[in-house]
Design a protein around this motif. Structure first.
Motif, mmCIF file in Angstrom:
data_model
loop_
_atom_site.group_PDB
_atom_site.id
_atom_site.type_symbol
_atom_site.label_atom_id
_atom_site.label_comp_id
_atom_site.label_asym_id
_atom_site.label_seq_id
_atom_site.Cartn_x
_atom_site.Cartn_y
_atom_site.Cartn_z
ATOM 1 N N PRO A 71 0.812 -1.226 0.000
ATOM 2 C CA PRO A 71 0.000 0.000 0.000
ATOM 3 C C PRO A 71 0.841 1.270 0.000
ATOM 4 N N SER A 72 2.039 1.193 0.546
ATOM 5 C CA SER A 72 2.892 2.381 0.593
ATOM 6 C C SER A 72 3.397 2.787 -0.786
ATOM 7 N N LEU A 73 3.298 1.886 -1.780
ATOM 8 C CA LEU A 73 3.761 2.165 -3.130
ATOM 9 C C LEU A 73 2.616 2.479 -4.084
ATOM 10 N N LYS A 74 1.440 2.770 -3.526
ATOM 11 C CA LYS A 74 0.272 3.054 -4.342
ATOM 12 C C LYS A 74 0.546 4.214 -5.300
ATOM 13 N N GLY A 75 0.192 4.026 -6.576
ATOM 14 C CA GLY A 75 0.408 5.051 -7.585
ATOM 15 C C GLY A 75 1.728 4.931 -8.312
ATOM 16 N N SER A 76 2.540 3.931 -7.995
ATOM 17 C CA SER A 76 3.848 3.795 -8.624
ATOM 18 C C SER A 76 3.916 2.513 -9.447
ATOM 19 N N ASN A 77 4.741 2.538 -10.464
ATOM 20 C CA ASN A 77 4.969 1.330 -11.253
ATOM 21 C C ASN A 77 6.399 1.306 -11.751
ATOM 22 N N LEU A 78 6.849 0.127 -12.133
ATOM 23 C CA LEU A 78 8.212 -0.089 -12.625
ATOM 24 C C LEU A 78 8.125 -0.721 -14.004
ATOM 25 N N ARG A 79 8.833 -0.126 -14.955
ATOM 26 C CA ARG A 79 8.888 -0.645 -16.320
ATOM 27 C C ARG A 79 10.306 -1.061 -16.652
ATOM 28 N N LEU A 80 10.485 -2.299 -17.078
ATOM 29 C CA LEU A 80 11.770 -2.818 -17.534
ATOM 30 C C LEU A 80 11.653 -3.097 -19.025
ATOM 31 N N ALA A 81 12.641 -2.679 -19.810
ATOM 32 C CA ALA A 81 12.514 -2.819 -21.255
ATOM 33 C C ALA A 81 13.870 -3.059 -21.896
ATOM 34 N N ALA A 82 13.831 -3.739 -23.036
ATOM 35 C CA ALA A 82 15.024 -3.959 -23.858
ATOM 36 C C ALA A 82 14.625 -3.869 -25.321
ATOM 37 N N ASN A 83 15.234 -2.966 -26.050
ATOM 38 C CA ASN A 83 15.080 -2.889 -27.505
ATOM 39 C C ASN A 83 16.264 -3.595 -28.159
ATOM 40 N N ASN A 84 15.995 -4.299 -29.243
ATOM 41 C CA ASN A 84 16.995 -5.179 -29.853
ATOM 42 C C ASN A 84 17.520 -6.132 -28.783
ATOM 43 N N LEU A 85 16.602 -6.885 -28.235
ATOM 44 C CA LEU A 85 16.867 -7.748 -27.080
ATOM 45 C C LEU A 85 18.084 -8.644 -27.276
ATOM 46 N N PHE A 86 18.265 -9.203 -28.452
ATOM 47 C CA PHE A 86 19.354 -10.152 -28.683
ATOM 48 C C PHE A 86 20.604 -9.474 -29.238
ATOM 49 N N ASN A 87 20.630 -8.145 -29.187
ATOM 50 C CA ASN A 87 21.812 -7.358 -29.541
ATOM 51 C C ASN A 87 22.317 -7.683 -30.944
#
Length: 803
Positions: free
Chosen positions: A758-774
């Motif tokens: 509940p203390s993190l209400k309103g927050s989110n985390l996005r993890l991303a990789a473009n050209n994942l396999f390099n």
């Protein structure tokens, strides 16, 4: 902002009302948000048209994942106002019910709509939530599927009624994919080739339908040109973080916008002030030492709904893909919305951006990148052919303007949009061009100091009326634009560099000369458009008369000048079947004055374009799906081409592009969204003084395809991923060598942290990789001597907090 993920499926309210009096839809084994929890916590994009209350509630349930229970008799015969913007589900529900005598309450695990008691009725304000047609068409889209657009007509028009190809990148797509630039944002758009300069993010190069001429000058911001100069080093950019949406209109658009790239235009829409408070801070870190912070604040200024503000800011710093080169940006966009009455709207806007480090813009030979034929070795995709002691690209740009609208009546409106643009650019660059020896590149020096000033204004009168059985939306407009770029350009020679063992610090500049420049462009256009509705037919007629003048001076010689007039036209028709199928056919033409000199120092003649297009769209009623297919025949004459190694251009005959574009945008289920596209481009020189007749221009891939999907696989968890395919293209106009095809994979995971604590209400985390396999690949080439490496893997983590 990322859309909240409610655990229940949306209510199929329309069907429920038709067949049951007090039925409710639920799914066992899942909980429903209760009052005071997620129901009223997070604003989300909501767009609901004015319509019967039953259907409006159904749309709300679908867009917010809200479970509703309502007796059919209560909503029978009632209508709901339009609701467009960002609201919490509770706020949107209250606005739909305002003045209806109904109220919403929590009953166990569901939201129940019931007759309001006296106290509830007294507590419900009578609120009219409305938006102008242009606003509704330019913002407030929930999810990936936009149904309306103003970019292709300058009026709020359903996309299925527009006789021209349009793709809309919504706010949700921009947030899910989080591009660093406009070119990257269009990676999943049909008809758009974004690999013109590989991994560089200095300019927004985009080729539409195979045409790259004036690609950086085909971008609009809020309906007005950004006044970039394709022929100089001053081309404007707007960071995608500041945008509400991007509309891509393919094919000539001169009837509405005057000079234009033949392949189409990219229309950017800024985020605007909202009367509901919204606040966001964002922090991103990633590889290449990327650090980025952003903030977005908006809300009312007074309690009467007269004025609202918005302040959006961003700061970013990272290393480019290439050694010793960085990218840095600071930008801020304040805006103020004033609505003194329901009929008048004034939006004051500014966008200020400083790019102290402007990334990289150079290439390497084909025989050290596409293949390893140069002494059996391949040049590193991180290789930098310049010198850190010289390299500099610094651009500062300032936009100030307004959007004004006044409705004289429901059927007559006046709009005036204005922007003043100024920019200052400094360039110093050493670049390689051709082999000097077995391992060394010949190098040259280029420098520039430029100052760009300009302004543009567009006046519009929109009238809606009826003549017999014909319903008209008539648009008359007068627009004007003026741009002036002056300063000086430098050129010289530099010492060669070993591409396999580069040494820096001693560029050895020599024979450096400076030449003053003065470049001017002015255009005035008068246009008229009539959108006619007759039963299921929609017909669009348009014509425009332009007068333009151009001047280009280098050195102390007299400037090369051109002036002239051009009439352009547009005709299209759409037929709307009851089942949601809408075939269309259209013709349009266009022109684009040139500021490029030929060998004799004269300006090239304007490029002229004409296109025939036929297509079909399918939008099932009540669904979040839009399927599109289009075929076209597009021809341009007086194509501007610069011979390899030359400092002049030539009108390289006539080019024809024929193609097929397929696109699918759909909310497949309550938890799965899909974007898919395929592009086939058959592009040829049909006339060429250089002997290229029958050949394909470089940087025009024959096949492109992409798929992106996001899946809410568990409450609070969303995974998204995409695959992008770009087919082979030619290295040069002589078609001597092909750039190999490439396939790239992108991946994204977003977590609603408020579900973890509940203390993190309103927050989110996005993890991303473009050209994942390099994957290592060459994105495109300009010639045998100049090929661009594609972007290596980019990995980032973004923390967002909204309140």
């Amino acid at each position: 902002m990322p859309r909240p993920r409610f655990p229940l499926a949306p209510l199929a309210l329309y069907l429920m009302l038709a067949f049951a009096g007090n039925a409710a839809y639920s799914q066992s084994g899942q909980s429903v948000p209760t009052a005071g929890s997620e129901l009223s916590s997070t604003p989300v994009p909501i767009q609901i048209a004015a319509q019967p209350l039953a259907q409006a509630l159904n749309d709300l349930a679908r867009q917010t994942r809200l479970e509703l229970m309502v007796p059919a008799a209560l909503v029978a015969g009632k209508t709901a106002p339009a609701v467009s913007g960002r609201f919490t589900p509770r706020q949107a529900l209250d606005r739909l019910l305002a003045g209806s005598g109904l109220a919403a309450a929590i009953d166990g695990n569901a939201v129940v709509v019931k007759a309001a008691t006296a106290s509830e009725g007294a507590g419900l304000p009578v609120v009219t939530v409305s938006a102008s047609a242009e606003q509704e068409g330019a913002s407030g889209v929930s999810g990936y599927v936009a149904k309306r657009s103003a970019a292709g007509s300058k009026t709020d028009t359903p996309i299925v009624e527009t006789p021209q190809s349009i793709s809309v990148l919504t706010k949700q797509q921009l947030e899910d994919q989080k591009p660093r630039g406009i070119s990257e944002a269009l990676n999943y758009t049909p008809g758009a080739f974004t690999g013109l300069v590989g991994s560089s993010n200095r300019y927004d190069y985009v080729a539409l339908r195979g045409f790259k001429d004036s690609s950086v000058d085909s971008t609009l911001l809020d309906g007005l040109r950004m006044l970039s100069d394709q022929g100089s080093y001053t081309s404007m950019q707007v960071d995608p973080y500041f945008l509400e949406r991007i509309d891509v209109v393919r094919g000539p658009a001169s009837v509405l916008y005057g000079r234009a790239s033949p392949g189409g235009l990219v229309a950017l829409t800024s985020m605007t002030p909202q009367f509901e408070p919204q606040r966001e801070v964002q922090l991103t870190v990633g590889n290449r030492n990327r650090v980025e912070g952003a903030v977005d604040l908006t809300g009312p200024i007074d309690a009467n709904g007269v004025a609202a503000f918005r302040v959006t800011g961003l700061a970013r710093k990272l290393d480019s893909q290439f050694d010793h080169v960085k990218e840095e940006r600071q930008a801020i966009a304040p805006s103020l919305l004033i609505k003194p009455s329901k009929d008048t709207r004034l939006l004051l806007q500014a966008y200020l951006q400083d790019d102290p480090e402007g990334s990289y813009h150079s290439g390497v030979p084909a025989d050290g990148s596409i293949n390893a034929n140069h002494n059996g070795r391949r040049i590193s995709r991180y290789f930098f052919d310049g010198d850190p002691s010289i390299e500099k690209y610094h651009r500062t740009q300032r936009f100030v303007g307004y959007q004004f609208e006044h409705a004289f009546s429901d059927s007559l409106k006046f709009r005036q949009n204005f922007r003043y643009v100024s920019a200052d650019t400094t360039l110093r660059q050493v670049y390689g061009y051709g082999w000097a020896s077995a391992d060394e590149l010949t190098r040259y020096y280029a420098g520039a100091r430029e100052s760009s000033r300009g302004h543009t204004v567009d006046n519009q009168i929109e009238a809606r009326f009826q003549t017999g059985a014909l319903e008209h939306t008539l648009l008359a407009g007068l627009d004007y634009q003026k741009r002036h770029v002056d300063g000086s350009w430098e050129s010289g020679a530099a010492l060669p560099i070993n591409v396999f063992a580069p040494a820096y610090g001693f560029p050895g500049l020599s024979d450096v000369t400076s030449t003053p420049i003065d470049r001017r462009l002015e255009q005035t256009g008068l246009y008229l458009q009539d959108q006619i509705a007759l039963g299921r037919w929609r017909v669009t007629l348009g014509g425009r008369q332009d007068h333009a003048s151009a001047s280009n001076q280098m050195g102390t010689d007299s400037p090369a000048r051109w002036s002239g007039s051009k009439f352009t036209k547009r005709l299209g028709a759409v037929y709307l079947f009851d089942n949601g199928i809408a075939p269309y056919v259209g013709y349009s033409d266009g022109f684009n004055p040139s500021l490029r000199n030929d060998r004799q120092g004269n300006l090239l003649p304007p490029a002229e374009t004409k296109q025939l297009e036929a297509g079909v769209r399918y939008q099932p009623k009540g669904s979040s799906t839009l399927l599109s297919a289009a075929v076209y025949d597009l021809e341009q004459k007086n194509v501007a081409t610069r011979p390899v190694g030359a400092f002049y251009y030539e009108a390289a005959g006539k080019v024809r592009s024929r193609g097929l574009e397929l696109e699918a945008r759909s909310q497949l289920t309550r938890d799965v969204s899909l974007l898919a596209s395929y592009t086939f481009t058959d592009m040829k020189y049909v006339e060429s003084p250089d002997g290229f007749t029958g050949r394909t221009p470089f940087q025009a891939p024959r096949h492109m395809a992409s798929v992106w999907s996001d899946w809410n696989f568990a409450p609070g968890y969303t995974v998204g991923g995409g695959v992008r395919y770009v087919g082979t293209s030619w290295v040069d106009n002589a078609n001597t060598l092909k750039v190999p095809s490439y396939l790239l994979v992108d991946l994204m995971l977003r977590v609603d942290l408020g579900r973890l604590s509940p203390s993190l209400k309103g927050s989110n985390l996005r993890l991303a990789a473009n050209n994942l396999f390099n994957k290592s690949y060459v994105a495109s080439c300009l010639s045998q001597e100049y090929c661009y490496w594609g972007d290596a893997r980019n990995v980032s983590a973004t923390f967002t907090y909204q309140w």
